[in-house]
Motif scaffolding. Structure first.
Motif, PDB file in Angstrom:
ATOM      1  N   VAL A 101      63.254 -24.055  13.577  1.00 38.30           N
ATOM      2  CA  VAL A 101      62.480 -24.431  12.396  1.00 38.30           C
ATOM      3  C   VAL A 101      63.048 -23.614  11.242  1.00 38.30           C
ATOM      4  CG1 VAL A 101      60.196 -24.424  11.324  1.00 38.30           C
ATOM      5  CG2 VAL A 101      60.420 -24.872  13.778  1.00 38.30           C
ATOM      6  N   LEU A 102      63.284 -24.261  10.098  1.00 37.13           N
ATOM      7  CA  LEU A 102      63.820 -23.583   8.925  1.00 37.13           C
ATOM      8  C   LEU A 102      62.828 -23.667   7.782  1.00 37.13           C
ATOM      9  CD1 LEU A 102      67.466 -24.992   8.855  1.00 37.13           C
ATOM     10  CD2 LEU A 102      66.711 -22.811   9.788  1.00 37.13           C
ATOM     11  N   ILE A 103      62.651 -22.553   7.071  1.00 35.16           N
ATOM     12  CA  ILE A 103      61.901 -22.559   5.813  1.00 35.16           C
ATOM     13  C   ILE A 103      62.902 -22.319   4.701  1.00 35.16           C
ATOM     14  CG2 ILE A 103      60.105 -21.488   4.417  1.00 35.16           C
ATOM     15  CD1 ILE A 103      58.726 -20.618   6.956  1.00 35.16           C
ATOM     16  N   VAL A 104      63.055 -23.280   3.794  1.00 37.86           N
ATOM     17  CA  VAL A 104      63.910 -23.144   2.620  1.00 37.86           C
ATOM     18  C   VAL A 104      62.989 -22.775   1.464  1.00 37.86           C
ATOM     19  CG1 VAL A 104      65.546 -24.282   1.085  1.00 37.86           C
ATOM     20  CG2 VAL A 104      65.494 -24.895   3.516  1.00 37.86           C
ATOM     21  N   SER A 105      63.234 -21.615   0.832  1.00 38.06           N
ATOM     22  CA  SER A 105      62.342 -21.107  -0.211  1.00 38.06           C
ATOM     23  C   SER A 105      63.098 -20.877  -1.509  1.00 38.06           C
ATOM     24  CB  SER A 105      61.713 -19.771   0.217  1.00 38.06           C
ATOM     25  OG  SER A 105      60.987 -19.926   1.397  1.00 38.06           O
ATOM     26  N   HIS A 106      62.791 -21.675  -2.509  1.00 36.91           N
ATOM     27  CA  HIS A 106      63.357 -21.526  -3.856  1.00 36.91           C
ATOM     28  C   HIS A 106      62.426 -22.275  -4.804  1.00 36.91           C
ATOM     29  CE1 HIS A 106      66.272 -20.751  -6.925  1.00 36.91           C
ATOM     30  NE2 HIS A 106      66.562 -22.023  -7.102  1.00 36.91           N
ATOM     31  N   ARG A 107      62.309 -21.810  -6.029  1.00 41.02           N
ATOM     32  CA  ARG A 107      61.350 -22.452  -6.932  1.00 41.02           C
ATOM     33  C   ARG A 107      61.914 -23.659  -7.663  1.00 41.02           C
ATOM     34  NH1 ARG A 107      60.724 -18.162 -11.878  1.00 41.02           N
ATOM     35  NH2 ARG A 107      62.662 -18.677 -12.935  1.00 41.02           N
ATOM     36  N   ASP A 108      63.174 -23.971  -7.461  1.00 38.11           N
ATOM     37  CA  ASP A 108      63.802 -25.066  -8.199  1.00 38.11           C
ATOM     38  C   ASP A 108      64.561 -25.963  -7.211  1.00 38.11           C
ATOM     39  OD1 ASP A 108      64.684 -26.632 -10.333  1.00 38.11           O
ATOM     40  OD2 ASP A 108      65.492 -24.950 -11.470  1.00 38.11           O
ATOM     41  N   GLU A 109      65.442 -26.789  -7.744  1.00 36.63           N
ATOM     42  CA  GLU A 109      66.228 -27.709  -6.924  1.00 36.63           C
ATOM     43  C   GLU A 109      67.248 -26.940  -6.088  1.00 36.63           C
ATOM     44  OE1 GLU A 109      65.799 -31.086  -6.989  1.00 36.63           O
ATOM     45  OE2 GLU A 109      64.235 -30.916  -8.502  1.00 36.63           O
ATOM     46  N   TRP A 110      67.530 -27.454  -4.878  1.00 33.36           N
ATOM     47  CA  TRP A 110      68.557 -26.890  -4.005  1.00 33.36           C
ATOM     48  C   TRP A 110      69.196 -28.015  -3.209  1.00 33.36           C
ATOM     49  CZ3 TRP A 110      67.108 -28.312   0.771  1.00 33.36           C
ATOM     50  CH2 TRP A 110      65.748 -28.438   1.032  1.00 33.36           C
ATOM     51  N   THR A 111      70.431 -27.786  -2.775  1.00 32.85           N
ATOM     52  CA  THR A 111      71.131 -28.743  -1.919  1.00 32.85           C
ATOM     53  C   THR A 111      71.764 -27.993  -0.752  1.00 32.85           C
ATOM     54  OG1 THR A 111      73.196 -28.593  -3.162  1.00 32.85           O
ATOM     55  CG2 THR A 111      71.651 -30.327  -3.811  1.00 32.85           C
ATOM     56  N   ILE A 112      71.890 -28.680   0.380  1.00 32.49           N
ATOM     57  CA  ILE A 112      72.561 -28.152   1.550  1.00 32.49           C
ATOM     58  C   ILE A 112      73.554 -29.209   2.026  1.00 32.49           C
ATOM     59  CG2 ILE A 112      72.250 -27.470   3.971  1.00 32.49           C
ATOM     60  CD1 ILE A 112      69.498 -26.367   3.196  1.00 32.49           C
ATOM     61  N   ASN A 113      74.792 -28.778   2.229  1.00 36.55           N
ATOM     62  CA  ASN A 113      75.863 -29.685   2.661  1.00 36.55           C
ATOM     63  C   ASN A 113      75.795 -29.826   4.181  1.00 36.55           C
ATOM     64  OD1 ASN A 113      76.866 -29.836  -0.040  1.00 36.55           O
ATOM     65  ND2 ASN A 113      77.771 -27.823   0.295  1.00 36.55           N
ATOM     66  N   LEU A 114      75.035 -30.807   4.637  1.00 42.58           N
ATOM     67  CA  LEU A 114      74.858 -31.011   6.068  1.00 42.58           C
ATOM     68  C   LEU A 114      76.120 -31.584   6.688  1.00 42.58           C
ATOM     69  CD1 LEU A 114      71.267 -32.523   6.079  1.00 42.58           C
ATOM     70  CD2 LEU A 114      71.948 -30.172   6.585  1.00 42.58           C
ATOM     71  N   LEU A 172      62.771 -29.124  10.579  1.00 43.37           N
ATOM     72  CA  LEU A 172      63.255 -28.963  11.945  1.00 43.37           C
ATOM     73  C   LEU A 172      64.771 -29.078  11.906  1.00 43.37           C
ATOM     74  CD1 LEU A 172      60.710 -31.225  13.859  1.00 43.37           C
ATOM     75  CD2 LEU A 172      60.609 -28.744  13.477  1.00 43.37           C
ATOM     76  N   TYR A 173      65.453 -28.277  12.723  1.00 45.25           N
ATOM     77  CA  TYR A 173      66.917 -28.322  12.789  1.00 45.25           C
ATOM     78  C   TYR A 173      67.327 -28.422  14.249  1.00 45.25           C
ATOM     79  CZ  TYR A 173      71.793 -26.916  12.471  1.00 45.25           C
ATOM     80  OH  TYR A 173      73.159 -26.887  12.583  1.00 45.25           O
ATOM     81  N   ASP A 174      68.189 -29.394  14.551  1.00 48.44           N
ATOM     82  CA  ASP A 174      68.655 -29.567  15.924  1.00 48.44           C
ATOM     83  C   ASP A 174      70.171 -29.734  15.964  1.00 48.44           C
ATOM     84  OD1 ASP A 174      68.258 -29.626  18.634  1.00 48.44           O
ATOM     85  OD2 ASP A 174      67.896 -31.776  18.724  1.00 48.44           O
ATOM     86  N   GLY A 175      70.848 -29.090  15.014  1.00 46.39           N
ATOM     87  CA  GLY A 175      72.292 -29.216  14.937  1.00 46.39           C
ATOM     88  C   GLY A 175      73.025 -28.203  15.794  1.00 46.39           C
ATOM     89  N   GLU A 176      74.353 -28.215  15.655  1.00 48.05           N
ATOM     90  CA  GLU A 176      75.219 -27.351  16.450  1.00 48.05           C
ATOM     91  C   GLU A 176      75.268 -25.916  15.960  1.00 48.05           C
ATOM     92  OE1 GLU A 176      79.075 -29.087  16.897  1.00 48.05           O
ATOM     93  OE2 GLU A 176      78.262 -31.001  17.566  1.00 48.05           O
ATOM     94  N   GLY A 177      74.749 -25.655  14.757  1.00 50.17           N
ATOM     95  CA  GLY A 177      74.807 -24.309  14.190  1.00 50.17           C
ATOM     96  C   GLY A 177      76.124 -24.063  13.490  1.00 50.17           C
ATOM     97  N   GLY A 178      76.310 -22.835  13.044  1.00 46.75           N
ATOM     98  CA  GLY A 178      77.517 -22.472  12.310  1.00 46.75           C
ATOM     99  C   GLY A 178      77.216 -22.326  10.833  1.00 46.75           C
ATOM    100  N   VAL A 179      78.265 -22.114  10.058  1.00 44.59           N
ATOM    101  CA  VAL A 179      78.111 -21.894   8.620  1.00 44.59           C
ATOM    102  C   VAL A 179      77.979 -23.232   7.901  1.00 44.59           C
ATOM    103  CG1 VAL A 179      79.168 -20.958   6.541  1.00 44.59           C
ATOM    104  CG2 VAL A 179      79.353 -19.708   8.701  1.00 44.59           C
ATOM    105  N   ILE A 180      76.936 -23.350   7.118  1.00 49.85           N
ATOM    106  CA  ILE A 180      76.674 -24.522   6.282  1.00 49.85           C
ATOM    107  C   ILE A 180      76.512 -24.011   4.862  1.00 49.85           C
ATOM    108  CG2 ILE A 180      75.061 -26.409   5.808  1.00 49.85           C
ATOM    109  CD1 ILE A 180      74.303 -26.356   8.773  1.00 49.85           C
ATOM    110  N   THR A 181      77.118 -24.683   3.887  1.00 46.66           N
ATOM    111  CA  THR A 181      77.044 -24.239   2.503  1.00 46.66           C
ATOM    112  C   THR A 181      76.017 -25.044   1.723  1.00 46.66           C
ATOM    113  OG1 THR A 181      78.815 -25.727   1.833  1.00 46.66           O
ATOM    114  CG2 THR A 181      79.441 -23.472   2.502  1.00 46.66           C
ATOM    115  N   GLY A 182      75.673 -24.531   0.549  1.00 42.17           N
ATOM    116  CA  GLY A 182      74.737 -25.219  -0.319  1.00 42.17           C
ATOM    117  C   GLY A 182      74.762 -24.615  -1.699  1.00 42.17           C
ATOM    118  N   SER A 183      73.886 -25.108  -2.569  1.00 40.13           N
ATOM    119  CA  SER A 183      73.788 -24.569  -3.923  1.00 40.13           C
ATOM    120  C   SER A 183      72.351 -24.649  -4.399  1.00 40.13           C
ATOM    121  CB  SER A 183      74.722 -25.324  -4.874  1.00 40.13           C
ATOM    122  OG  SER A 183      74.323 -26.678  -4.972  1.00 40.13           O
ATOM    123  N   ARG A 184      72.049 -23.844  -5.398  1.00 41.31           N
ATOM    124  CA  ARG A 184      70.714 -23.826  -5.989  1.00 41.31           C
ATOM    125  C   ARG A 184      70.835 -23.905  -7.500  1.00 41.31           C
ATOM    126  NH1 ARG A 184      68.995 -17.777  -6.611  1.00 41.31           N
ATOM    127  NH2 ARG A 184      71.019 -16.791  -6.481  1.00 41.31           N
TER     128      ARG A 184
END
Length: 139
Positions: A122-135, A66-78
């Protein structure tokens, strides 16, 4: 809404090792049953989407948040750049339109950006390995 694993083939190199979540969205035809096929030990849970946790800063595999933030660009890595990654956002836009939006851009790079709409969604994050999101800090 309910969470249903329906995306195994697209998100794992070895379907026998899938550990993840998915969901049915009310804009699609309602499911009338579940068919489960598998060998070995497995577990299936059907739960309301409201039981999904808030968007996490990291994880592995396919997860629903579930996501209830302000929106905008958020970065991450896989971790694994040999396969794709997708983040799909389900929200009800105030201006109408479709409730589904893929918010990652296909890339072979380890780094990615998400352009999220303001929550709730609602967000579905789909990747077969580790991932991070800079909240962002939303204090």
């Amino acid at each position: 809404m309910i969470l249903i694993d329906g995306v195994i083939e697209a998100n794992t190199a070895d379907r026998g090792t899938f550990d993840g979540e998915s969901m049915w969205w009310p804009a699609n035809p309602a499911p009338h049953g579940l068919e489960v096929e598998g060998d070995g030990v497995w577990e299936l849970s059907v739960v309301p989407v409201s039981s999904a946790p808030p968007l996490a800063s990291g994880g592995r595999g396919t997860r629903v948040f579930l996501y209830d933030g302000e929106g905008g660009v958020i970065t991450g890595s896989r971790a694994d750049t040999s396969v794709g990654m997708a983040v799909t956002e389900f929200s009800l836009p105030r201006s109408g339109g479709t409730p589904k939006n893929v918010v990652t851009t296909p890339s072979a790079d380890a780094e990615f950006g998400l352009d999220l709409a303001p929550g709730p969604s609602v967000l579905i994050v789909s990747h077969r390995d580790e991932w991070t999101i800079n909240l962002p800090d939303e204090g």
